[in-house]
Design a protein around this motif. Structure first.
Motif, PDB file in Angstrom:
ATOM      1  N   ALA A 121      12.623  -5.599  -4.500  1.00 40.43           N
ATOM      2  CA  ALA A 121      13.998  -5.204  -4.185  1.00 40.43           C
ATOM      3  C   ALA A 121      14.183  -3.705  -4.358  1.00 40.43           C
ATOM      4  CB  ALA A 121      14.979  -5.968  -5.064  1.00 40.43           C
ATOM      5  N   SER A 122      13.567  -3.135  -5.392  1.00 42.62           N
ATOM      6  CA  SER A 122      13.668  -1.692  -5.611  1.00 42.62           C
ATOM      7  C   SER A 122      13.069  -0.927  -4.440  1.00 42.62           C
ATOM      8  CB  SER A 122      12.944  -1.308  -6.912  1.00 42.62           C
ATOM      9  OG  SER A 122      13.600  -1.829  -8.044  1.00 42.62           O
ATOM     10  N   ALA A 143      13.734  -0.903   8.938  1.00 36.09           N
ATOM     11  CA  ALA A 143      12.569  -1.778   9.139  1.00 36.09           C
ATOM     12  C   ALA A 143      11.735  -1.860   7.863  1.00 36.09           C
ATOM     13  CB  ALA A 143      11.720  -1.243  10.294  1.00 36.09           C
ATOM     14  N   GLY A 144      11.552  -0.720   7.192  1.00 33.66           N
ATOM     15  CA  GLY A 144      10.805  -0.723   5.944  1.00 33.66           C
ATOM     16  C   GLY A 144      11.524  -1.508   4.865  1.00 33.66           C
ATOM     17  N   ALA A 145      12.844  -1.417   4.828  1.00 35.63           N
ATOM     18  CA  ALA A 145      13.629  -2.173   3.846  1.00 35.63           C
ATOM     19  C   ALA A 145      13.484  -3.658   4.072  1.00 35.63           C
ATOM     20  CB  ALA A 145      15.105  -1.761   3.910  1.00 35.63           C
ATOM     21  N   ALA A 146      13.534  -4.078   5.341  1.00 40.12           N
ATOM     22  CA  ALA A 146      13.400  -5.498   5.653  1.00 40.12           C
ATOM     23  C   ALA A 146      12.003  -5.998   5.304  1.00 40.12           C
ATOM     24  CB  ALA A 146      13.683  -5.737   7.134  1.00 40.12           C
ATOM     25  N   ALA A 147      11.006  -5.180   5.568  1.00 40.12           N
ATOM     26  CA  ALA A 147       9.628  -5.587   5.252  1.00 40.12           C
ATOM     27  C   ALA A 147       9.444  -5.755   3.758  1.00 40.12           C
ATOM     28  CB  ALA A 147       8.647  -4.549   5.802  1.00 40.12           C
ATOM     29  N   ARG A 200       7.427  10.158  -4.451  1.00 45.13           N
ATOM     30  CA  ARG A 200       6.794   9.649  -5.674  1.00 45.13           C
ATOM     31  C   ARG A 200       7.354   8.276  -6.034  1.00 45.13           C
ATOM     32  NH1 ARG A 200       7.084  14.911  -9.716  1.00 45.13           N
ATOM     33  NH2 ARG A 200       6.033  16.410  -8.345  1.00 45.13           N
ATOM     34  N   ALA A 201       8.666   8.119  -5.865  1.00 45.60           N
ATOM     35  CA  ALA A 201       9.295   6.838  -6.189  1.00 45.60           C
ATOM     36  C   ALA A 201       8.661   5.716  -5.372  1.00 45.60           C
ATOM     37  CB  ALA A 201      10.796   6.909  -5.921  1.00 45.60           C
ATOM     38  N   GLY A 202       8.453   5.971  -4.075  1.00 53.11           N
ATOM     39  CA  GLY A 202       7.844   4.961  -3.218  1.00 53.11           C
ATOM     40  C   GLY A 202       6.441   4.596  -3.667  1.00 53.11           C
ATOM     41  N   ALA A 214      13.923   2.286   0.589  1.00 52.72           N
ATOM     42  CA  ALA A 214      13.741   2.447   2.039  1.00 52.72           C
ATOM     43  C   ALA A 214      15.084   2.462   2.744  1.00 52.72           C
ATOM     44  CB  ALA A 214      12.849   1.328   2.580  1.00 52.72           C
ATOM     45  N   LEU A 215      16.001   1.611   2.308  1.00 46.73           N
ATOM     46  CA  LEU A 215      17.321   1.547   2.950  1.00 46.73           C
ATOM     47  C   LEU A 215      18.084   2.852   2.759  1.00 46.73           C
ATOM     48  CD1 LEU A 215      19.022  -0.466   4.550  1.00 46.73           C
ATOM     49  CD2 LEU A 215      20.061  -1.181   2.380  1.00 46.73           C
TER      50      LEU A 215
END
Length: 215
Positions: free
Chosen positions: A198-199, A211-215, A172-174, A204-205
């Motif tokens: 950033a959130s 990879a999702g965090a970097a994207a 849900r957060a995503g 993702a991190l």
């Protein structure tokens, strides 16, 4: 803090949003950990986790709390200008062209943030979602609404995302963060959009999705 604002180390820490480094610098200048924790409205245990690099500040509301407590100009942390910051002289003439902040939005956000600090976001998640659905969403299709309506929707949707995360519902957060980003962009508030991005990256991190965090 005034004496630190010209320190390149502090500026780098703010750019990196490394509040642990900021707290360590304050402590090295003689500010006690008890005073730092009280000013930032966090426990000393949480403060030590930040200072020792065991965790990082992630919530927008906490960045705002820290900026206000230690008089860190908003732009250094990617935030909007804080209410206590003087308005630049060359910006005075622009005031008439800018929509005034909606007082009800500001009051509601402050109430939710205060309750979040006191009781934990997981307990407030349902209330924030209902507030979004019943009071905020209808304004997005009101022809009389301006950028403030989209900014309020983005900020509260991001808040709902962190509350969903606190209650163990990262899926849900995503979804909340994904909805908040276009709202922030539509508002024209680039610092807010950066905070939402950033959130999403932090979430993702934490889930191990580099990879999702970097994207």
């Amino acid at each position: 803090m005034a004496g630190l604002l010209g320190d390149d180390r502090l500026l780098r820490a703010c750019t990196d949003r490394d509040m642990g480094a900021v707290f360590r610098m304050l402590n090295s200048r003689g500010v006690s950990t008890r005073r730092i924790a009280a000013a930032a409205d966090i426990t000393q245990g949480r403060l030590y986790d930040y200072m020792n690099g065991k965790s990082r500040v992630e919530k927008l509301s906490l960045f705002e709390q820290i900026a206000d407590a230690f008089r860190i100009p908003g732009h250094l942390l990617g935030l909007a200008r804080r209410s206590w910051e003087p308005v630049p002289a060359d910006a005075e003439h622009q005031r008439a062209d800018r929509p005034a902040p909606d007082g009800d939005d500001l009051v509601a956000m402050e109430h939710f943030r205060t309750a979040d600090r006191q009781t934990g976001g997981g307990r407030l998640y349902g209330a924030v979602v209902r507030h979004l659905s019943d009071l905020v969403a209808p304004r997005l299709v009101d022809t009389d609404s301006g950028p403030q309506a989209f900014a309020a929707a983005a900020a509260r949707t991001e808040m709902a995302g962190w509350m969903a995360h606190d209650s163990g519902h990262d899926d849900r957060a995503g979804r909340h963060f994904a909805r908040a980003l276009p709202l922030a962009r539509a508002s024209g508030d680039l610092p807010l959009a950066a905070n939402v991005a950033a959130s999403s990256s932090h979430l993702a991190l934490q889930a191990g999705d580099a990879a999702g965090a970097a994207a």
